[in-house]
Design a protein around this motif. Structure first.
Motif, PDB file in Angstrom:
ATOM      1  N   VAL A 181       0.605  14.544  -5.465  1.00  0.00           N
ATOM      2  CA  VAL A 181      -0.566  14.097  -6.218  1.00  0.00           C
ATOM      3  C   VAL A 181      -1.505  13.438  -5.230  1.00  0.00           C
ATOM      4  O   VAL A 181      -1.099  12.561  -4.455  1.00  0.00           O
ATOM      5  CB  VAL A 181      -0.164  13.094  -7.322  1.00  0.00           C
ATOM      6  N   LEU A 182      -2.744  13.860  -5.200  1.00  0.00           N
ATOM      7  CA  LEU A 182      -3.683  13.363  -4.202  1.00  0.00           C
ATOM      8  C   LEU A 182      -4.276  12.025  -4.622  1.00  0.00           C
ATOM      9  O   LEU A 182      -4.592  11.811  -5.796  1.00  0.00           O
ATOM     10  CB  LEU A 182      -4.801  14.369  -3.975  1.00  0.00           C
ATOM     11  N   ARG A 183      -4.422  11.152  -3.648  1.00  0.00           N
ATOM     12  CA  ARG A 183      -5.111   9.883  -3.888  1.00  0.00           C
ATOM     13  C   ARG A 183      -6.581  10.184  -4.155  1.00  0.00           C
ATOM     14  O   ARG A 183      -7.221  10.933  -3.403  1.00  0.00           O
ATOM     15  CB  ARG A 183      -4.970   8.971  -2.672  1.00  0.00           C
ATOM     16  N   GLU A 184      -7.108   9.612  -5.196  1.00  0.00           N
ATOM     17  CA  GLU A 184      -8.512   9.837  -5.531  1.00  0.00           C
ATOM     18  C   GLU A 184      -9.404   9.135  -4.521  1.00  0.00           C
ATOM     19  O   GLU A 184      -9.039   8.093  -3.952  1.00  0.00           O
ATOM     20  CB  GLU A 184      -8.812   9.302  -6.935  1.00  0.00           C
ATOM     21  N   ASP A 185     -10.545   9.736  -4.244  1.00  0.00           N
ATOM     22  CA  ASP A 185     -11.505   9.103  -3.349  1.00  0.00           C
ATOM     23  C   ASP A 185     -12.020   7.822  -3.995  1.00  0.00           C
ATOM     24  O   ASP A 185     -12.496   7.834  -5.140  1.00  0.00           O
ATOM     25  CB  ASP A 185     -12.676  10.047  -3.068  1.00  0.00           C
ATOM     26  N   ARG A 186     -11.880   6.736  -3.302  1.00  0.00           N
ATOM     27  CA  ARG A 186     -12.341   5.463  -3.850  1.00  0.00           C
ATOM     28  C   ARG A 186     -12.646   4.491  -2.714  1.00  0.00           C
ATOM     29  O   ARG A 186     -12.052   4.559  -1.639  1.00  0.00           O
ATOM     30  CB  ARG A 186     -11.289   4.850  -4.780  1.00  0.00           C
ATOM     31  N   SER A 187     -13.556   3.584  -2.976  1.00  0.00           N
ATOM     32  CA  SER A 187     -13.877   2.522  -2.039  1.00  0.00           C
ATOM     33  C   SER A 187     -13.000   1.321  -2.353  1.00  0.00           C
ATOM     34  O   SER A 187     -12.897   0.897  -3.511  1.00  0.00           O
ATOM     35  CB  SER A 187     -15.359   2.134  -2.134  1.00  0.00           C
ATOM     36  N   VAL A 188     -12.354   0.788  -1.341  1.00  0.00           N
ATOM     37  CA  VAL A 188     -11.480  -0.370  -1.531  1.00  0.00           C
ATOM     38  C   VAL A 188     -12.337  -1.635  -1.558  1.00  0.00           C
ATOM     39  O   VAL A 188     -13.154  -1.850  -0.655  1.00  0.00           O
ATOM     40  CB  VAL A 188     -10.445  -0.457  -0.392  1.00  0.00           C
ATOM     41  N   PRO A 189     -12.204  -2.477  -2.575  1.00  0.00           N
ATOM     42  CA  PRO A 189     -12.972  -3.726  -2.616  1.00  0.00           C
ATOM     43  C   PRO A 189     -12.776  -4.556  -1.352  1.00  0.00           C
ATOM     44  O   PRO A 189     -11.673  -4.579  -0.786  1.00  0.00           O
ATOM     45  CB  PRO A 189     -12.398  -4.444  -3.849  1.00  0.00           C
ATOM     46  N   ARG A 190     -13.801  -5.251  -0.924  1.00  0.00           N
ATOM     47  CA  ARG A 190     -13.756  -6.000   0.327  1.00  0.00           C
ATOM     48  C   ARG A 190     -12.710  -7.114   0.309  1.00  0.00           C
ATOM     49  O   ARG A 190     -12.265  -7.553   1.375  1.00  0.00           O
ATOM     50  CB  ARG A 190     -15.128  -6.614   0.615  1.00  0.00           C
ATOM     51  N   ASP A 191     -12.326  -7.576  -0.894  1.00  0.00           N
ATOM     52  CA  ASP A 191     -11.377  -8.693  -0.951  1.00  0.00           C
ATOM     53  C   ASP A 191      -9.991  -8.245  -1.414  1.00  0.00           C
ATOM     54  O   ASP A 191      -9.129  -9.081  -1.691  1.00  0.00           O
ATOM     55  CB  ASP A 191     -11.891  -9.779  -1.903  1.00  0.00           C
ATOM     56  N   ALA A 192      -9.762  -6.932  -1.485  1.00  0.00           N
ATOM     57  CA  ALA A 192      -8.515  -6.454  -2.102  1.00  0.00           C
ATOM     58  C   ALA A 192      -7.962  -5.255  -1.339  1.00  0.00           C
ATOM     59  O   ALA A 192      -8.255  -5.026  -0.167  1.00  0.00           O
ATOM     60  CB  ALA A 192      -8.761  -6.124  -3.573  1.00  0.00           C
ATOM     61  N   GLY A 193      -7.145  -4.464  -2.044  1.00  0.00           N
ATOM     62  CA  GLY A 193      -6.498  -3.297  -1.468  1.00  0.00           C
ATOM     63  C   GLY A 193      -5.011  -3.299  -1.785  1.00  0.00           C
ATOM     64  O   GLY A 193      -4.444  -4.338  -2.141  1.00  0.00           O
TER      65      GLY A 193
END
Length: 360
Positions: free
Chosen positions: A158-170
């Motif tokens: 299952v492919l990881r969806e394209d997404r931007s990781v929040p600057r304060d998280a991940g």
């Protein structure tokens, strides 16, 4: 190792070859078109005794059930094989330890079994280039038997969806039941430091028993998840896979993460590091400072380009073994007449008898 054997034998069957498996127990459903012989559980402790007991049981079975002209392909410490695939770090690395670590019956027997496995085999198949170089280093007298590595395959993920990781998280993933060797303590230190700038960053630990690693997070106020073992591992939920292993023969968690388009940060002593391109993540030496690892993780969290989809089909793995088998038969002046016949029921020459003592 079990997954490697399972997938290779199934692909050989689908290529039209007759395959039989010797194992302690078959822990799943009996595969169609593959004959499985369960030899019974060996004593689990000490481990060297289990290896020896299984090898003796295999020898006894072969004497009672001769397979003339068959190629015997081992994945274990047996002494009746033609080809052996080497899956784990050589036990001979014990020689890098203090001398007093060598003085025990356990060490003597493990070294004996390992050397016997390599000395009996006509061909030795390492599961990575890293493993090949280790074997050359510790057993130079067997270097001429080593083939090119045949690395594990990876299932379509299952492919990881394209997404931007929040600057304060991940979300950082760590996968591996042998958590000490795979570097969990170092991973925790890196994430703890990175959480200073990313307070909502979380590490998900998959593999170790929760009770055994929970104390490592005793002073944490959230920011972690202990998932125990899950199958399948949900790599696609990670933003980065962190694998700072001290020694890793291959590291299927790495290739599986890349197959799911998850970036990875791994140590250079992982066999799979050879498959990590610049676009897929970062490979660092174990001697790198903690800050270098933190920076590498941060760069992957901030990346904007998607990870290229890593592909390594198990069919390709089986075909590489097919070529090895053919060379082996030709070297023995046997007529290699195997044909690709559905379900392998009409194969003129059986191809391989696989042995593994940890389940088919």
């Amino acid at each position: 190792m079990e997954r490697y054997v399972w997938n290779v034998t199934h692909e050989l069957r689908d290529l039209g070859y007759q395959v039989e498996v010797l194992c302690e127990v078959c822990s799943g459903e009996r595969p169609n078109g593959i004959v499985v012989h369960e030899l019974g559980k060996a004593a689990m402790r000490p481990r060297w005794r289990a290896h020896m007991q299984f090898a003796n049981t295999v020898n006894t079975w072969l004497q009672a059930n001769p397979r003339t002209g068959w190629l015997i392909h081992s994945h274990e410490r047996v002494n009746c094989h033609d080809i052996t695939t080497f899956h784990g770090s050589p036990f001979a690395t014990i020689f890098e330890k203090p001398w007093w670590r060598l003085i025990s019956l356990r060490v003597a027997m493990q070294l004996f079994l390992e050397r016997r496995e390599l000395s009996v085999a006509k061909r030795i198949v390492p599961n990575s280039e890293f493993m090949k170089q280790q074997l050359i280093h510790y057993y130079p007298e067997f270097a001429h038997k080593l083939t090119e590595p045949i690395t594990p395959g990876v299932k379509t993920a299952v492919l990881r969806e394209d997404r931007s990781v929040p600057r304060d998280a991940g979300v950082i993933g760590f996968v591996g039941s042998e958590w000490k060797r795979k570097g969990l303590l170092f991973a925790i230190a890196a994430i703890r430091q990175l959480r200073r700038s990313r307070p909502n960053l979380k590490i998900v630990v998959v593999g170790p028993e929760v009770a055994k690693v929970k104390k490592l997070f005793a002073h944490w106020q959230g920011g972690y998840e202990l998932a125990g073992w899950t199958d399948p591992v949900r790599h696609w939920d990670f933003d980065v896979l962190l694998h700072p292993a001290k020694a890793e023969p291959y590291g299927m968690a790495i290739s599986e993460a890349m197959a799911a388009r998850v970036p990875v940060v791994v140590s250079h002593v992982c066999g799979a590091a050879a498959d990590v391109t610049h676009d897929a993540g970062a490979v660092l030496p174990l001697t790198a400072k903690l800050e270098a690892w933190v920076d590498a993780i941060e760069q992957q969290l901030c990346r904007s380009k998607p990870v290229p989809n890593f592909v390594r089909a198990w069919r390709e793995v089986a075909q590489e073994y097919e070529q090895l088998y053919q060379r082996w038969y030709e070297s023995r002046n046997f007529s290699y007449k195997a044909r690709r016949v559905p379900q392998a029921v009409n194969t003129e020459r059986p191809v391989s008898l696989h042995t593994t003592n940890l389940g088919a």
